[in-house]
Write a protein that holds these residues in place. Structure first.
Motif, mmCIF file in Angstrom:
data_model
loop_
_atom_site.group_PDB
_atom_site.id
_atom_site.type_symbol
_atom_site.label_atom_id
_atom_site.label_comp_id
_atom_site.label_asym_id
_atom_site.label_seq_id
_atom_site.Cartn_x
_atom_site.Cartn_y
_atom_site.Cartn_z
ATOM 1 N N ILE A 189 0.883 -1.167 0.000
ATOM 2 C CA ILE A 189 0.000 0.000 0.000
ATOM 3 C C ILE A 189 0.915 1.210 0.000
ATOM 4 C CG2 ILE A 189 -1.771 1.281 1.255
ATOM 5 C CD1 ILE A 189 -2.743 -1.329 2.450
ATOM 6 N N VAL A 190 0.860 1.968 -1.075
ATOM 7 C CA VAL A 190 1.768 3.108 -1.204
ATOM 8 C C VAL A 190 0.948 4.392 -1.236
ATOM 9 C CG1 VAL A 190 3.616 4.154 -2.558
ATOM 10 C CG2 VAL A 190 3.361 1.672 -2.535
ATOM 11 N N GLY A 191 1.182 5.252 -0.267
ATOM 12 C CA GLY A 191 0.550 6.575 -0.256
ATOM 13 C C GLY A 191 1.433 7.526 -1.029
ATOM 14 N N LEU A 192 0.925 8.050 -2.146
ATOM 15 C CA LEU A 192 1.744 8.975 -2.951
ATOM 16 C C LEU A 192 1.623 10.363 -2.314
ATOM 17 C CD1 LEU A 192 0.865 7.655 -6.519
ATOM 18 C CD2 LEU A 192 2.879 7.155 -5.130
ATOM 19 N N TYR A 193 2.245 10.501 -1.186
ATOM 20 C CA TYR A 193 2.047 11.677 -0.340
ATOM 21 C C TYR A 193 3.335 12.230 0.206
ATOM 22 C CZ TYR A 193 -2.970 11.620 0.349
ATOM 23 O OH TYR A 193 -4.303 11.729 0.176
ATOM 24 N N ASP A 194 3.319 13.520 0.426
ATOM 25 C CA ASP A 194 4.277 14.134 1.324
ATOM 26 C C ASP A 194 3.476 14.294 2.617
ATOM 27 O OD1 ASP A 194 6.203 15.563 2.583
ATOM 28 O OD2 ASP A 194 5.807 17.447 1.551
ATOM 29 N N VAL A 195 3.647 13.343 3.540
ATOM 30 C CA VAL A 195 2.783 13.318 4.726
ATOM 31 C C VAL A 195 2.998 14.574 5.565
ATOM 32 C CG1 VAL A 195 2.135 12.003 6.772
ATOM 33 C CG2 VAL A 195 2.933 10.820 4.742
ATOM 34 N N LEU A 203 -1.361 7.508 -12.684
ATOM 35 C CA LEU A 203 -1.193 7.792 -11.251
ATOM 36 C C LEU A 203 -0.743 9.222 -11.008
ATOM 37 C CD1 LEU A 203 0.588 4.569 -9.929
ATOM 38 C CD2 LEU A 203 -1.828 5.163 -9.840
ATOM 39 N N LYS A 204 -1.351 9.818 -9.995
ATOM 40 C CA LYS A 204 -0.962 11.179 -9.612
ATOM 41 C C LYS A 204 -0.728 11.191 -8.106
ATOM 42 C CE LYS A 204 -2.803 13.936 -13.286
ATOM 43 N NZ LYS A 204 -3.509 13.008 -14.142
ATOM 44 N N GLU A 205 -0.173 12.317 -7.607
ATOM 45 C CA GLU A 205 0.083 12.381 -6.168
ATOM 46 C C GLU A 205 -1.235 12.478 -5.389
ATOM 47 O OE1 GLU A 205 1.900 16.229 -5.011
ATOM 48 O OE2 GLU A 205 1.689 16.685 -7.133
ATOM 49 N N ASN A 206 -1.111 12.280 -4.074
ATOM 50 C CA ASN A 206 -2.232 12.371 -3.138
ATOM 51 C C ASN A 206 -3.300 11.295 -3.316
ATOM 52 O OD1 ASN A 206 -0.892 14.549 -2.119
ATOM 53 N ND2 ASN A 206 -2.183 16.072 -3.105
ATOM 54 N N LYS A 252 6.798 13.749 -6.018
ATOM 55 C CA LYS A 252 7.551 14.958 -6.398
ATOM 56 C C LYS A 252 9.033 14.762 -6.065
ATOM 57 C CE LYS A 252 4.722 17.800 -4.346
ATOM 58 N NZ LYS A 252 4.056 18.897 -3.701
ATOM 59 N N THR A 253 9.262 14.049 -4.971
ATOM 60 C CA THR A 253 10.645 13.796 -4.563
ATOM 61 C C THR A 253 11.204 12.554 -5.258
ATOM 62 O OG1 THR A 253 9.932 14.626 -2.420
ATOM 63 C CG2 THR A 253 12.126 13.683 -2.518
ATOM 64 N N TYR A 254 10.346 11.551 -5.405
ATOM 65 C CA TYR A 254 10.782 10.292 -6.034
ATOM 66 C C TYR A 254 9.910 10.004 -7.257
ATOM 67 C CZ TYR A 254 12.880 9.706 -1.420
ATOM 68 O OH TYR A 254 13.582 9.898 -0.259
ATOM 69 N N PRO A 255 10.159 10.687 -8.367
ATOM 70 C CA PRO A 255 9.296 10.521 -9.552
ATOM 71 C C PRO A 255 9.259 9.078 -10.056
ATOM 72 C CG PRO A 255 10.868 12.320 -9.847
ATOM 73 C CD PRO A 255 11.259 11.613 -8.594
ATOM 74 N N SER A 256 10.332 8.316 -9.783
ATOM 75 C CA SER A 256 10.396 6.958 -10.335
ATOM 76 C C SER A 256 9.340 6.032 -9.736
ATOM 77 C CB SER A 256 11.788 6.365 -10.106
ATOM 78 O OG SER A 256 12.057 6.327 -8.722
ATOM 79 N N ILE A 257 8.737 6.426 -8.616
ATOM 80 C CA ILE A 257 7.760 5.553 -7.967
ATOM 81 C C ILE A 257 6.533 5.320 -8.872
ATOM 82 C CG2 ILE A 257 6.593 7.435 -6.688
ATOM 83 C CD1 ILE A 257 7.103 3.861 -5.428
#
Lengths: 255, 493
Positions: free
Chosen positions: B78-84, B136-139, B119-124
């Protein structure tokens, strides 16, 4: 210790300090409470969490005179001349300041009763924030004790305590800035961007680990953890020990 | 000579004391930090207790069972594409992150929860979705197992909102579906989507987001099927949905619907009177005539006070018919602005129809006349829902026709959430149609949201003013006056 505690606790009410601190706390907590009542939703946890932000003002008021006042008046000699340990002195004063916090906090208990009368709920999270409030208060009062022990000026003591608490309140912001700075620096030094970010994040997380506010944030939702409470208490013990060592040093230098 | 010796002894003693002071402070600091780190790592999680209302930070037994099903050697990520954010308060992660931490703690190597900011790890992004098919987009959260993934919007997918408040721009949460959504996503990825529901679109229908979520939780994928001149009901269609349609069906769909039912298809039709009072659904009724069912153009008014909900006679409880009693834990469901559903006059012999939901025997059908007046038709018991199937041959279609949308509409499910008896009932309908054994289904309950509202009558403006006066003015001022008196009396001491 009992005698020191009694003397120090009563001294809060023999001068305006105790009354001003309680008045300030009553006013701030009252404003938060009434704001919620007027919106039709009262969450005591939210009020107590907001009140924690005012440690920065209230703790220096409460602790600034604990040791500096004695030094200024020269009454600290009484401690050195009498057969009491410095540990008793430190703990007596610390507990006196904590008791004043408890008296201040009666306001919030009154708000809880008012909430129940108004048909609202005082959830588990509210009690969680109350527990955290006192553990954080213990930590900050211990810092205040140290600040008061290093100088004979109440103003300087208050400023030192203020700066200490300010730094702790800004830990997460500062660590985030540090992360950005380190990441930028490493990227400019041709370190891969993802690797630089990892180092920056690790640094940020490491510093954030020291933030008692972040550690205790889940209490307001009813998730109680023992580790953050131990952290607060152990850090309080550390600052109290520093205070004790400072006083011991003075005792020996006096002799 | 002696003085020098004494000074030396004093210096040495002072040095030793200083060393003792500094050394003891450093040792204490190291011990405190080390013990805290160790305590945090070893006992931090075991000594965390969830006393929250509704246990919202603890995973239920159902979720634990799903995690236990993950085969050894494989991992659900489970990957949260977040800057928590540091402060989760008032963010959607306030509910999500602590619960997912509980998934992570229980999951071990089989289920991991990570937060990676793209934003920090675009390769994800390419790592999770190499083909880019999911855009896929952030958040958002991504649940990935093997090559399959499911994207979860932490706001839209994980909470129910009050639909009326939403119309005025307010977001009032009515239910927390975080565990429901994530556990079902994991379960669906493990089992794979094997069933398919198709929703007819293009008939001014209501949104079906919530009912699709219910289907998804049962391992049934949902797709839209727009009406067109060459509309064909796909072969893999397990359930055909006409949910909240507000205009009649076109001729093409009518013929397709008839042949789909005759071929043994499963259909759920839900209409109401509120959205379109004048629509007689002639073509839909022509199709339904083949299974002896007709939707009338009236609205049912309930006259039995025990059934009426609130002060509105058009919103009331309906009885679950005896044949369907085990579909819900309660014997009555909610219904509003329902059209009567009845058997047709020209009954086809190989079709069996059953009432599903019925009003009390004091209900009446009301017709809105041309001049806007309400005209009572007949007092008696009406069906709000009916079921039809064939009673001979190998082909056994299952058709549910509801004159209310309170079992399937986004509005209703958003307000009452997934644990309501109406949703429980419709789940049972799906279960029957899809041949899902109840034991195979992951039925994670929706969690209610804490309500900190106060009684508005007790908190009338006059009493709030009095309280404000006491808490904000009287108490602090009284203390300041006492402080002034104390200061004045003691300043010369």
């Amino acid at each position: 210790m009992q005698a020191i505690f009694k003397r120090e606790f009563l001294s809060y009410f023999r001068n305006p300090t105790g009354y001003v601190a309680i008045a300030l706390f009553s006013f701030i907590s009252g404003v938060f409470f009434i704001m919620q009542v007027s919106q039709g939703q009262v969450e005591i946890a939210s009020e107590v969490t907001s009140l924690r932000s005012f440690f920065i003002v209230i703790v220096p008021i409460v602790t600034m005179g604990l040791f500096s006042e004695d030094r200024k008046r020269g009454t600290d000699v009484i401690y050195y001349a009498n057969p009491i340990t410095m540990f008793d002195v430190v703990m007596g004063k610390f507990l006196a300041a904590m008791s004043l916090f408890f008296i201040m906090f009666i306001n919030v208990f009154i708000h809880m009763i008012a909430t129940k009368i108004l048909g609202g709920k005082v959830g588990v999270g509210s009690w969680g924030t109350v527990i955290v409030f006192f553990f954080l208060a213990a930590l900050f009062v211990a810092i205040g004790c140290l600040a008061s022990a290093i100088t004979d000026s109440q103003i300087i003591s208050a400023i030192v305590c203020f700066v200490f608490i300010l730094i702790i309140q800004l830990i997460s912001t500062l660590s985030s800035l540090l992360n950005t700075a380190v990441t930028t620096l490493l990227t400019k030094m041709n370190v891969g961007s993802e690797q630089a970010s990892s180092i920056g994040s690790a640094l940020e997380n490491g510093i954030n680990w020291l933030d008692p506010f972040t550690k205790t944030k889940d209490f307001r939702y009813g998730s109680f953890s023992v580790a953050p409470l131990i952290f607060c208490i152990s850090m309080a013990i550390f600052f109290l020990y520093l205070t004790y060592r400072l006083l011991e040093k003075k005792r020996w230098s006096q002799s | 000579m002696n003085n020098t010796k004494n000074n030396k002894i004093k210096d040495k003693r002072a040095f030793n004391l200083k060393l003792l002071s500094i050394g003891s402070v450093i040792i204490l600091l190291v011990i405190i930090l080390a013990s805290n780190i160790l305590f945090d790592k070893l006992l931090g999680k075991p000594l965390t207790f969830d006393f929250s209302m509704f246990g919202r930070y603890s995973i239920t037994q159902k979720t634990q069972e799903v995690i236990d099903k993950i085969p050894e050697g494989t991992t659900v990520r489970i990957v949260g594409l977040y800057d928590v954010p540091d402060n989760l308060e008032n963010s959607v992660l306030e509910y999500t992150k602590p619960l997912l931490d509980a998934y992570d703690a229980y999951g071990g190597d089989r289920l991991t929860v990570e937060y990676i900011d793209p934003k920090t790890y675009p390769s994800i992004i390419s790592q999770l979705d190499p083909s880019g098919a999911n855009d896929l987009k952030e958040n958002v959260y991504v649940v990935k197992y093997g090559d399959n993934l499911k994207v979860i919007n932490p706001k839209k997918d994980c909470f129910n909102f009050d639909s009326q408040a939403a119309m005025y721009g307010y977001e009032i949460l009515t239910a927390n579906l975080v565990e429901y959504t994530f556990t079902n996503a994991v379960n669906n990825l493990l089992t794979g989507f094997t069933k398919h529901a198709y929703f007819i679109t293009g008939l001014q229908e209501d949104n079906s987001t919530q009912i699709k979520a219910v289907l998804s939780s049962m391992g049934c994928d949902s797709k839209d099927l727009p009406v067109s001149d060459d509309l064909t009901i796909p072969e893999d269609c397990d359930i055909l949905f006409l949910n909240g349609i507000n205009t009649d069906i076109p001729e093409r769909l009518q013929t397709q619907l008839v042949s789909y039912i005759e071929g043994g298809g499963n259909v759920i039709i839900a209409v109401n009177y509120y959205a379109n009072t004048t629509e007689p659904y002639e073509k839909l009724n022509t199709a339904l005539d083949k299974i002896n069912i007709k939707i009338d153009s009236y609205v049912i008014q309930e006259n039995n006070a025990d059934y009426v909900l609130g002060s509105n006679n058009f919103q009331y409880l309906v009885d679950v018919a005896d044949d369907f009693k085990d579909f819900s834990s309660k014997d009555q469901l909610y219904s509003g602005f329902a059209r009567p559903v009845r058997t047709t006059d020209s009954a086809v012999s190989y079709v069996s129809t059953y009432p599903v939901l019925t009003t009390s025997d004091k209900a009446s059908a009301v017709v809105l006349t041309d001049d806007g007046q309400l005209d009572l038709v007949n007092e008696g018991q009406y069906n709000v829902g009916m079921f039809a199937t064939f009673n001979e041959g190998d082909v056994r279609p299952q058709v549910y026709v509801f004159g209310t949308t309170d079992l399937t509409s986004d509005d209703f499910i958003s307000n009452y959430s997934f644990s309501h008896q109406n949703v429980e009932f419709i789940r049972s309908c799906f279960r029957n149609m899809l041949n899902i054994a109840a034991a195979d289904e992951v039925d994670v309950p929706a969690v209610a949201i804490e309500d900190f509202s106060i009684d508005s009558e007790r908190a009338a403006s006059s009493s709030v003013t009095v309280m404000a006066l006491i808490f904000v003015a009287v108490i602090p001022l009284a203390l300041i006056i006492v402080a002034t008196v104390v200061y004045t009396r003691r300043k010369h001491l």
